[in-house]
Design a protein around this motif. Sequence first.
Motif, PDB file in Angstrom:
ATOM      1  N   LEU A  77     -10.936   5.653  -5.663  1.00 53.96           N
ATOM      2  CA  LEU A  77     -10.256   4.376  -5.026  1.00 53.96           C
ATOM      3  C   LEU A  77      -9.980   4.654  -3.589  1.00 53.96           C
ATOM      4  O   LEU A  77      -9.367   5.751  -3.360  1.00 53.96           O
ATOM      5  N   LEU A  78     -10.406   3.672  -2.701  1.00 54.02           N
ATOM      6  CA  LEU A  78     -10.289   3.851  -1.430  1.00 54.02           C
ATOM      7  C   LEU A  78      -9.206   2.859  -0.994  1.00 54.02           C
ATOM      8  O   LEU A  78      -9.564   1.531  -1.123  1.00 54.02           O
ATOM      9  N   ILE A  79      -8.096   2.934  -0.188  1.00 48.20           N
ATOM     10  CA  ILE A  79      -6.936   2.022   0.187  1.00 48.20           C
ATOM     11  C   ILE A  79      -7.121   1.962   1.685  1.00 48.20           C
ATOM     12  O   ILE A  79      -6.805   2.971   2.279  1.00 48.20           O
ATOM     13  N   LEU A  80      -7.672   0.837   2.206  1.00 45.78           N
ATOM     14  CA  LEU A  80      -7.526   0.686   3.597  1.00 45.78           C
ATOM     15  C   LEU A  80      -6.616  -0.176   4.238  1.00 45.78           C
ATOM     16  O   LEU A  80      -6.626  -1.582   3.750  1.00 45.78           O
ATOM     17  N   ASP A  81      -5.763   0.203   5.235  1.00 47.06           N
ATOM     18  CA  ASP A  81      -4.804  -0.814   5.698  1.00 47.06           C
ATOM     19  C   ASP A  81      -5.280  -1.220   7.222  1.00 47.06           C
ATOM     20  O   ASP A  81      -5.237  -0.308   8.331  1.00 47.06           O
ATOM     21  N   GLU A  82      -5.748  -2.341   7.434  1.00 48.72           N
ATOM     22  CA  GLU A  82      -6.023  -3.081   8.660  1.00 48.72           C
ATOM     23  C   GLU A  82      -7.067  -2.181   9.294  1.00 48.72           C
ATOM     24  O   GLU A  82      -7.039  -1.769  10.542  1.00 48.72           O
ATOM     25  N   PRO A 125      -4.461   4.750   6.401  1.00 49.38           N
ATOM     26  CA  PRO A 125      -3.410   4.064   6.735  1.00 49.38           C
ATOM     27  C   PRO A 125      -3.218   3.105   8.300  1.00 49.38           C
ATOM     28  O   PRO A 125      -4.292   3.306   8.620  1.00 49.38           O
ATOM     29  N   GLU A 126      -2.632   2.270   8.274  1.00 49.50           N
ATOM     30  CA  GLU A 126      -2.566   1.386   9.410  1.00 49.50           C
ATOM     31  C   GLU A 126      -2.275   2.207  10.831  1.00 49.50           C
ATOM     32  O   GLU A 126      -1.494   3.229  10.588  1.00 49.50           O
ATOM     33  N   LEU A 167       0.867  -1.388   0.047  1.00 49.55           N
ATOM     34  CA  LEU A 167       0.069  -0.098   0.033  1.00 49.55           C
ATOM     35  C   LEU A 167       0.807   1.139  -0.037  1.00 49.55           C
ATOM     36  O   LEU A 167       0.407   2.394  -0.849  1.00 49.55           O
ATOM     37  N   ARG A 168       1.926   1.093   0.750  1.00 53.03           N
ATOM     38  CA  ARG A 168       2.850   2.308   0.808  1.00 53.03           C
ATOM     39  C   ARG A 168       3.546   2.559  -0.619  1.00 53.03           C
ATOM     40  O   ARG A 168       3.789   3.873  -0.855  1.00 53.03           O
ATOM     41  N   SER A 169       3.668   1.612  -1.363  1.00 52.21           N
ATOM     42  CA  SER A 169       4.314   1.718  -2.636  1.00 52.21           C
ATOM     43  C   SER A 169       3.357   2.265  -3.632  1.00 52.21           C
ATOM     44  O   SER A 169       3.779   3.111  -4.371  1.00 52.21           O
ATOM     45  N   ILE A 170       2.189   1.820  -3.552  1.00 50.39           N
ATOM     46  CA  ILE A 170       1.091   2.298  -4.424  1.00 50.39           C
ATOM     47  C   ILE A 170       0.951   3.777  -4.046  1.00 50.39           C
ATOM     48  O   ILE A 170       0.926   4.839  -4.922  1.00 50.39           O
ATOM     49  N   LEU A 214      -8.606  -3.425   0.082  1.00 49.00           N
ATOM     50  CA  LEU A 214      -8.697  -3.668   1.609  1.00 49.00           C
ATOM     51  C   LEU A 214      -7.574  -4.762   1.981  1.00 49.00           C
ATOM     52  O   LEU A 214      -7.515  -5.985   1.722  1.00 49.00           O
ATOM     53  N   VAL A 215      -6.703  -4.383   2.923  1.00 44.82           N
ATOM     54  CA  VAL A 215      -5.724  -5.007   3.713  1.00 44.82           C
ATOM     55  C   VAL A 215      -6.417  -5.357   4.915  1.00 44.82           C
ATOM     56  O   VAL A 215      -6.808  -4.390   5.907  1.00 44.82           O
TER      57      VAL A 215
END
Length: 236
Positions: A153-158, A85-86, A47-50, A187-188
Amino acid sequence: MNKVLEVDAIHTYYGKSHILKGVSLHVGEGELVALLGRNGAGKSTTLRSIMGLTPPRQGHVRLFGQDVTGASPSRIATMGAGYVPEGRKIFGHLTVHENLLVARETKGQWTLDTVYKLFPRLHERRTSKGGRLSGGEQEMLAIARALLLNPKLLILDEPSQGLAPIIVQDVMRTVARMKSEGISVLLVEQNAFLALQLADRAYVLGEGEILYDGDAAALAADTERMEQLAGVAHAG
């Protein structure tokens, strides 16, 4: 199906440590995709790379058809990628309302009014300092802040990390709502069974490499494979 996100054979390092070793994945328009794996598999690094926070040294990241490899996180966000982010990363010394004002509100359906309607608890606590919120309230605040960008786009970390089970259900209902609103979601999630109930497709990471790429329901039904790939022995 149009691809909103394409990650093509990325290699990411922390110093000399080779974390991601040729990771490829994609998210289609309106899809909810789960990225699973054991602790230390490389999920957060992906996710951080994206998002441009830990740019890959090899490979490419494309967002809405544009190559954003090595682009700044702010550019990636303004293109339409919302990131939660987490650990939430809210501002503990600011009030709920001030935390939301930090987000640069963009044109679209998500405004201060609509996020307060989605999360009435935040409206009730809008004058409370972020650091005084419960874990669940902080997660709601982090999601609300991302929504104010009106992301495609929604990126969710934990998102369920450290939350009571009843709050986890609320957060996951919100994630499902995002998909129903037409937002693509990556989703992570440590709670693999819960994530797979929501997801269309799933990837499983292991030691920086993709071990599974396929249908979410099929993976959820194969408990033996779940245990082998993601270290999940039972639902819960």
